[in-house]
Design a protein around this motif. Structure first.
Motif, PDB file in Angstrom:
ATOM      1  N   VAL A   1     -41.201   7.876 -18.271  1.00  0.00           N
ATOM      2  CA  VAL A   1     -39.963   8.347 -18.897  1.00  0.00           C
ATOM      3  C   VAL A   1     -39.826   7.615 -20.226  1.00  0.00           C
ATOM      4  O   VAL A   1     -39.995   6.391 -20.281  1.00  0.00           O
ATOM      5  CB  VAL A   1     -38.747   8.024 -17.994  1.00  0.00           C
ATOM      6  N   GLY A   2     -39.536   8.347 -21.297  1.00  0.00           N
ATOM      7  CA  GLY A   2     -39.272   7.713 -22.592  1.00  0.00           C
ATOM      8  C   GLY A   2     -37.774   7.619 -22.833  1.00  0.00           C
ATOM      9  O   GLY A   2     -37.042   8.575 -22.558  1.00  0.00           O
ATOM     10  N   LEU A   3     -37.315   6.457 -23.297  1.00  0.00           N
ATOM     11  CA  LEU A   3     -35.910   6.283 -23.706  1.00  0.00           C
ATOM     12  C   LEU A   3     -35.902   5.982 -25.204  1.00  0.00           C
ATOM     13  O   LEU A   3     -36.660   5.134 -25.669  1.00  0.00           O
ATOM     14  CB  LEU A   3     -35.244   5.123 -22.952  1.00  0.00           C
ATOM     15  N   TYR A   4     -35.011   6.653 -25.936  1.00  0.00           N
ATOM     16  CA  TYR A   4     -35.136   6.673 -27.399  1.00  0.00           C
ATOM     17  C   TYR A   4     -33.935   6.088 -28.131  1.00  0.00           C
ATOM     18  O   TYR A   4     -32.795   6.202 -27.671  1.00  0.00           O
ATOM     19  CB  TYR A   4     -35.375   8.120 -27.866  1.00  0.00           C
ATOM     20  N   PRO A   5     -34.203   5.498 -29.314  1.00  0.00           N
ATOM     21  CA  PRO A   5     -33.135   4.938 -30.146  1.00  0.00           C
ATOM     22  C   PRO A   5     -32.422   6.040 -30.923  1.00  0.00           C
ATOM     23  O   PRO A   5     -33.065   6.886 -31.547  1.00  0.00           O
ATOM     24  CB  PRO A   5     -33.894   4.004 -31.104  1.00  0.00           C
ATOM     25  N   MET A   6     -31.087   5.993 -30.886  1.00  0.00           N
ATOM     26  CA  MET A   6     -30.253   7.071 -31.424  1.00  0.00           C
ATOM     27  C   MET A   6     -29.534   6.599 -32.683  1.00  0.00           C
ATOM     28  O   MET A   6     -28.998   5.492 -32.742  1.00  0.00           O
ATOM     29  CB  MET A   6     -29.223   7.487 -30.392  1.00  0.00           C
ATOM     30  N   PHE A   7     -29.457   7.483 -33.650  1.00  0.00           N
ATOM     31  CA  PHE A   7     -28.834   7.190 -34.944  1.00  0.00           C
ATOM     32  C   PHE A   7     -27.329   6.900 -34.803  1.00  0.00           C
ATOM     33  O   PHE A   7     -26.819   5.923 -35.345  1.00  0.00           O
ATOM     34  CB  PHE A   7     -29.075   8.385 -35.877  1.00  0.00           C
TER      35      PHE A   7
ATOM     36  N   ILE B   1     -40.729   3.247 -17.163  1.00  0.00           N
ATOM     37  CA  ILE B   1     -39.822   3.596 -18.261  1.00  0.00           C
ATOM     38  C   ILE B   1     -40.327   2.926 -19.531  1.00  0.00           C
ATOM     39  O   ILE B   1     -40.505   1.707 -19.568  1.00  0.00           O
ATOM     40  CB  ILE B   1     -38.368   3.185 -17.926  1.00  0.00           C
ATOM     41  N   VAL B   2     -40.603   3.741 -20.534  1.00  0.00           N
ATOM     42  CA  VAL B   2     -41.047   3.224 -21.832  1.00  0.00           C
ATOM     43  C   VAL B   2     -39.818   3.255 -22.743  1.00  0.00           C
ATOM     44  O   VAL B   2     -39.326   4.324 -23.105  1.00  0.00           O
ATOM     45  CB  VAL B   2     -42.191   4.086 -22.411  1.00  0.00           C
ATOM     46  N   ASP B   3     -39.326   2.069 -23.065  1.00  0.00           N
ATOM     47  CA  ASP B   3     -38.004   1.949 -23.689  1.00  0.00           C
ATOM     48  C   ASP B   3     -38.134   1.536 -25.161  1.00  0.00           C
ATOM     49  O   ASP B   3     -38.570   0.431 -25.470  1.00  0.00           O
ATOM     50  CB  ASP B   3     -37.191   0.903 -22.902  1.00  0.00           C
ATOM     51  N   TYR B   4     -37.758   2.455 -26.047  1.00  0.00           N
ATOM     52  CA  TYR B   4     -37.820   2.179 -27.493  1.00  0.00           C
ATOM     53  C   TYR B   4     -36.449   1.824 -28.068  1.00  0.00           C
ATOM     54  O   TYR B   4     -36.306   1.701 -29.285  1.00  0.00           O
ATOM     55  CB  TYR B   4     -38.350   3.417 -28.238  1.00  0.00           C
ATOM     56  N   THR B   5     -35.450   1.664 -27.213  1.00  0.00           N
ATOM     57  CA  THR B   5     -34.070   1.601 -27.714  1.00  0.00           C
ATOM     58  C   THR B   5     -33.764   0.332 -28.512  1.00  0.00           C
ATOM     59  O   THR B   5     -32.825   0.324 -29.310  1.00  0.00           O
ATOM     60  CB  THR B   5     -33.069   1.726 -26.554  1.00  0.00           C
ATOM     61  N   SER B   6     -34.574  -0.721 -28.350  1.00  0.00           N
ATOM     62  CA  SER B   6     -34.302  -1.951 -29.122  1.00  0.00           C
ATOM     63  C   SER B   6     -34.481  -1.722 -30.620  1.00  0.00           C
ATOM     64  O   SER B   6     -33.998  -2.503 -31.442  1.00  0.00           O
ATOM     65  CB  SER B   6     -35.199  -3.097 -28.650  1.00  0.00           C
ATOM     66  N   ALA B   7     -35.167  -0.633 -30.991  1.00  0.00           N
ATOM     67  CA  ALA B   7     -35.348  -0.314 -32.415  1.00  0.00           C
ATOM     68  C   ALA B   7     -34.011  -0.060 -33.105  1.00  0.00           C
ATOM     69  O   ALA B   7     -33.908  -0.186 -34.334  1.00  0.00           O
ATOM     70  CB  ALA B   7     -36.256   0.908 -32.571  1.00  0.00           C
TER      71      ALA B   7
ATOM     72  N   GLU C   1     -32.802  -2.611 -35.459  1.00  0.00           N
ATOM     73  CA  GLU C   1     -33.418  -2.614 -36.803  1.00  0.00           C
ATOM     74  C   GLU C   1     -32.998  -1.370 -37.599  1.00  0.00           C
ATOM     75  O   GLU C   1     -33.557  -1.117 -38.670  1.00  0.00           O
ATOM     76  CB  GLU C   1     -34.954  -2.615 -36.680  1.00  0.00           C
ATOM     77  N   GLU C   2     -32.086  -0.585 -37.035  1.00  0.00           N
ATOM     78  CA  GLU C   2     -31.692   0.687 -37.681  1.00  0.00           C
ATOM     79  C   GLU C   2     -32.900   1.624 -37.811  1.00  0.00           C
ATOM     80  O   GLU C   2     -33.078   2.315 -38.828  1.00  0.00           O
ATOM     81  CB  GLU C   2     -31.087   0.449 -39.079  1.00  0.00           C
ATOM     82  N   VAL C   3     -33.717   1.650 -36.764  1.00  0.00           N
ATOM     83  CA  VAL C   3     -34.891   2.529 -36.720  1.00  0.00           C
ATOM     84  C   VAL C   3     -34.686   3.505 -35.559  1.00  0.00           C
ATOM     85  O   VAL C   3     -34.337   3.089 -34.453  1.00  0.00           O
ATOM     86  CB  VAL C   3     -36.183   1.698 -36.524  1.00  0.00           C
ATOM     87  N   PHE C   4     -34.936   4.806 -35.818  1.00  0.00           N
ATOM     88  CA  PHE C   4     -34.582   5.816 -34.821  1.00  0.00           C
ATOM     89  C   PHE C   4     -35.713   6.821 -34.595  1.00  0.00           C
ATOM     90  O   PHE C   4     -36.505   7.097 -35.488  1.00  0.00           O
ATOM     91  CB  PHE C   4     -33.313   6.567 -35.259  1.00  0.00           C
ATOM     92  N   LEU C   5     -35.751   7.346 -33.375  1.00  0.00           N
ATOM     93  CA  LEU C   5     -36.654   8.445 -33.022  1.00  0.00           C
ATOM     94  C   LEU C   5     -35.970   9.170 -31.875  1.00  0.00           C
ATOM     95  O   LEU C   5     -35.929   8.654 -30.762  1.00  0.00           O
ATOM     96  CB  LEU C   5     -38.024   7.903 -32.599  1.00  0.00           C
ATOM     97  N   GLU C   6     -35.409  10.333 -32.160  1.00  0.00           N
ATOM     98  CA  GLU C   6     -34.502  10.957 -31.188  1.00  0.00           C
ATOM     99  C   GLU C   6     -35.217  11.958 -30.269  1.00  0.00           C
ATOM    100  O   GLU C   6     -35.000  13.167 -30.315  1.00  0.00           O
ATOM    101  CB  GLU C   6     -33.309  11.571 -31.921  1.00  0.00           C
ATOM    102  N   GLY C   7     -36.097  11.374 -29.439  1.00  0.00           N
ATOM    103  CA  GLY C   7     -36.697  12.117 -28.341  1.00  0.00           C
ATOM    104  C   GLY C   7     -37.382  13.405 -28.770  1.00  0.00           C
ATOM    105  O   GLY C   7     -38.013  13.486 -29.822  1.00  0.00           O
TER     106      GLY C   7
ATOM    107  N   ALA D   1     -35.944  10.080 -37.557  1.00  0.00           N
ATOM    108  CA  ALA D   1     -37.327  10.106 -37.063  1.00  0.00           C
ATOM    109  C   ALA D   1     -38.173   9.191 -37.934  1.00  0.00           C
ATOM    110  O   ALA D   1     -38.611   9.573 -39.012  1.00  0.00           O
ATOM    111  CB  ALA D   1     -37.865  11.532 -37.087  1.00  0.00           C
ATOM    112  N   ASP D   2     -38.392   7.979 -37.452  1.00  0.00           N
ATOM    113  CA  ASP D   2     -39.107   6.951 -38.207  1.00  0.00           C
ATOM    114  C   ASP D   2     -40.613   7.079 -37.984  1.00  0.00           C
ATOM    115  O   ASP D   2     -41.076   7.200 -36.848  1.00  0.00           O
ATOM    116  CB  ASP D   2     -38.635   5.570 -37.730  1.00  0.00           C
ATOM    117  N   GLU D   3     -41.357   7.017 -39.078  1.00  0.00           N
ATOM    118  CA  GLU D   3     -42.809   7.240 -39.001  1.00  0.00           C
ATOM    119  C   GLU D   3     -43.512   6.192 -38.145  1.00  0.00           C
ATOM    120  O   GLU D   3     -44.328   6.526 -37.277  1.00  0.00           O
ATOM    121  CB  GLU D   3     -43.400   7.261 -40.415  1.00  0.00           C
ATOM    122  N   ASP D   4     -43.221   4.917 -38.360  1.00  0.00           N
ATOM    123  CA  ASP D   4     -43.919   3.864 -37.601  1.00  0.00           C
ATOM    124  C   ASP D   4     -43.624   3.953 -36.109  1.00  0.00           C
ATOM    125  O   ASP D   4     -44.523   3.786 -35.273  1.00  0.00           O
ATOM    126  CB  ASP D   4     -43.523   2.475 -38.119  1.00  0.00           C
ATOM    127  N   LEU D   5     -42.375   4.227 -35.789  1.00  0.00           N
ATOM    128  CA  LEU D   5     -42.015   4.319 -34.368  1.00  0.00           C
ATOM    129  C   LEU D   5     -42.647   5.559 -33.735  1.00  0.00           C
ATOM    130  O   LEU D   5     -43.083   5.532 -32.577  1.00  0.00           O
ATOM    131  CB  LEU D   5     -40.488   4.346 -34.206  1.00  0.00           C
TER     132      LEU D   5
END
Length: 311
Positions: free
Chosen positions: A91-97, A123-129, A132-138, A159-163
């Motif tokens: 499951v992916g969890l994503y950082p939201m703007f 669970i692969v959790d990207y929410t700590s991004a 850093e004000e970095v986002f990728l909305e699923g 939608a951040d390129e590095d993330l």
């Protein structure tokens, strides 16, 4: 690997309205004049319920979870931005703007899927991004070709390129990166989510090529789609404004394929576009006028696809 699933997670709204925090870069949102917030929410619930009923009628397994009044989450109706479900049980969890959208992430939603007999392995959790004000909305930001292991992403403030590249490494996808723009008051501005201008079916792609201003990026994208034998059905920016890019192909009864879209999206298509689509898939549409106007999202945004293995 499958590109389409029969199971969809949907969140029924309790406080739906135009989210002022997302309106700063979602140029599709509008304020509906002379409508009380309660009326907007009631209309959204009616559209939601009718839509779920139509999905069930064609044989889609819809898991509906009610939103909670505990938090102010006006966009909870769009769960595909905070979570994605994969065939290997991840499951992916994503950082939201928007800060108020981060409150949509709920553990009880995952527990409900486990109660429905699905297995969650990791669970692969990207929410700590978010720190850093970095986002990728699923799967709003990322369009997955699950069979050919390619991930398409239009870069934007959400939608951040590095993330995105990190996601592709973690989930084993080849990244296809581009920028998609729309005209806002005569300026070219980034489209906030990839799934507004692009939809990927098993044998076709609906895409607004005109939104990709960079010719090299456009050509690269076309080459990737052709390499995987996807028929490209090009839509106009006006059709994107009617959410004709915001569609999702799902499996109905007996694995029959259906392309799901809003009534506004369907009405914006030409006869020849519909004919080309119907060679690949059946079409189902549902009226989502209030949700589209206030939420700036449509049929695809409301569905989080569940590919998790069953126990």
């Amino acid at each position: 690997m499958q590109q389409t699933t029969n199971t969809i997670l949907m969140i029924r709204p309790v406080n739906f309205r135009m989210n002022e925090q997302t309106a700063v870069n979602n140029y599709y949102q509008k304020v509906i004049d002379n409508l009380l917030p309660e009326t907007v929410n009631t209309k959204a619930q009616q559209e939601f319920d009718a839509y779920v009923e139509k999905l069930k009628t064609i044989g889609v397994n819809v898991v509906v979870v009610n939103d909670t009044k505990e938090f102010d989450t006006p966009d909870s109706i769009f769960p595909n931005n905070w979570v994605s479900f994969h065939e290997n049980g991840n499951v992916g969890l994503y950082p939201m703007f928007a800060k108020n959208r981060r409150l949509e992430r709920r553990e009880d939603v995952l527990i409900r899927l486990e109660e429905e007999g699905f297995t969650i392995n990791q669970i692969v959790d990207y929410t700590s991004a978010e720190d850093e004000e970095v986002f990728l909305e699923g799967t709003g930001s990322v369009i997955l070709d699950r069979v050919n292991r390619k991930a398409y992403c239009a870069l934007s403030p959400r939608a951040d390129e590095d993330l995105f590249i990190e996601f592709c490494e973690d989930f084993e996808y080849t990244p296809v990166i581009f920028t998609a723009n729309q005209t806002v008051n005569a300026d070219r501005m980034a489209i906030y989510h990839t799934n507004v201008m692009m939809c990927l079916g098993e044998t076709f792609a609906v895409i607004c090529l005109d939104s990709i201003d960079d010719k090299k990026e456009r050509k690269n994208l076309i080459n990737h789609l052709k390499e995987n034998d996807k028929e490209i059905i090009d839509i106009t920016e006006a059709q994107v404004n009617n959410f004709a890019g915001n569609m999702l192909q799902v499996k109905g009864v007996n694995d029959e394929l259906y392309l799901i879209m809003s009534q506004a999206a369907y009405n914006s298509l030409t006869a020849s576009q519909i004919e080309r689509l119907e060679k690949h898939t059946k079409i189902m549409s549902s009226s989502l006028d209030t949700i589209e106007a206030c939420g700036g999202g449509s049929a695809r945004c409301m569905m989080a696809e569940v590919f998790l293995p069953k126990n």
